[in-house]
Design an enzyme around this catalytic site. Sequence first.
Site, PDB file in Angstrom:
ATOM      1  CD  GLN A  91      -3.478  -0.564   1.928  1.00  0.00           C
ATOM      2  OE1 GLN A  91      -2.995  -0.549   3.046  1.00  0.00           O
ATOM      3  NE2 GLN A  91      -4.513  -0.390   1.555  1.00  0.00           N
TER       4      GLN A  91
ATOM      5  CE1 TYR B 104      -6.839   3.293   1.543  1.00  0.00           C
ATOM      6  CE2 TYR B 104      -5.647   2.937   3.457  1.00  0.00           C
ATOM      7  CZ  TYR B 104      -6.811   3.025   2.879  1.00  0.00           C
ATOM      8  OH  TYR B 104      -8.092   3.204   3.856  1.00  0.00           O
TER       9      TYR B 104
END
Length: 248
Positions: free
Chosen positions: A151, A154
């Site tokens: 991630q 993110y």
Amino acid sequence: MQTRVALVTGGIGGLGVAICRHLARSGHRVVAADLGTNRDRVDAFLAAVADTDGAIGFEAVDVADPEACTALAARIDASHGGVSVLVNAAGITRDTTLRKMSLAQWDDVLRVNLDGAFHMTRAVVDGMAARGFGRIVNVSSVNGQTGQFGQANYSAAKAGLHGFTMALAREVASKGVTVNSVSPGYCETALVMAVPETVRERIVAGIPVGRLGRPDEIARVVDFLCSPESAYITGANIPVNGGYYMSF
Ligand code: CAA
């Protein structure tokens, strides 16, 4: 007292629905803003909130599009009055290791999760400051605090979101506007259910409370920050993660 208008981006998503419900329960007129492209999803949301006696409505917006955000703010202004509460909850994932991550996977996540908060906030913050009252809550993530394998996009966006929270909190504090982050851990949402089961089981095993969070458990904290009585909390991040990450 006039009913306060609350705008929730990602309003028909996993956490968004619970946030809309809590804000409606605390007396707000709520606008759930989300992509309107999947009509079935929108209809299912409207059916699910039909018991709120019209306190929750829907507006289509792509938060990645600055003009769409400006237009949405103008529509709400005209139909309900200015936005007093903004919850930036729109978020997507494009999980993969950095070595495999395409520019599109990076861009998609940054455009929605970080730029989206900028665009929507930019469209409503002047009105809040002019009226001398505002509550902005940015839904960050435990994975912005710790980083998460797969991630990079993110985690960067969610960590950036809290930087945005702190900077803006300083700029608008004198105008009666507070800006805070809530950082959920792993909750019972489609986003988390999309994580491969074996990976998810490993994550749940590391949560001291021993289970995924419930959207209501995030929403009540967001609602708390949106109250007029929460005027002395600004620039803060409130983690709601079952003890998955503890910090001081
Ligand atoms: N930690 C350490 N190593 C890991 C790992 C982990 N968590 N996951 C995978 N690996 C290893 C694999 O075993 C593999 O090792 P080998 O090359 O030796 O076989 C290597 O890393 C690469 O693995 P993959 O080829 O499977 O990697 P990938 O690019 O396909 O990506 C992934 C895997 C999709 C990222 C997968 O690990 C995953 O889904 N992880 C979960 C990510 C996650 O938690 N997302 C949260 C979504 S919910 C959310 O975001 C809401 C919120 O705010 C909390």
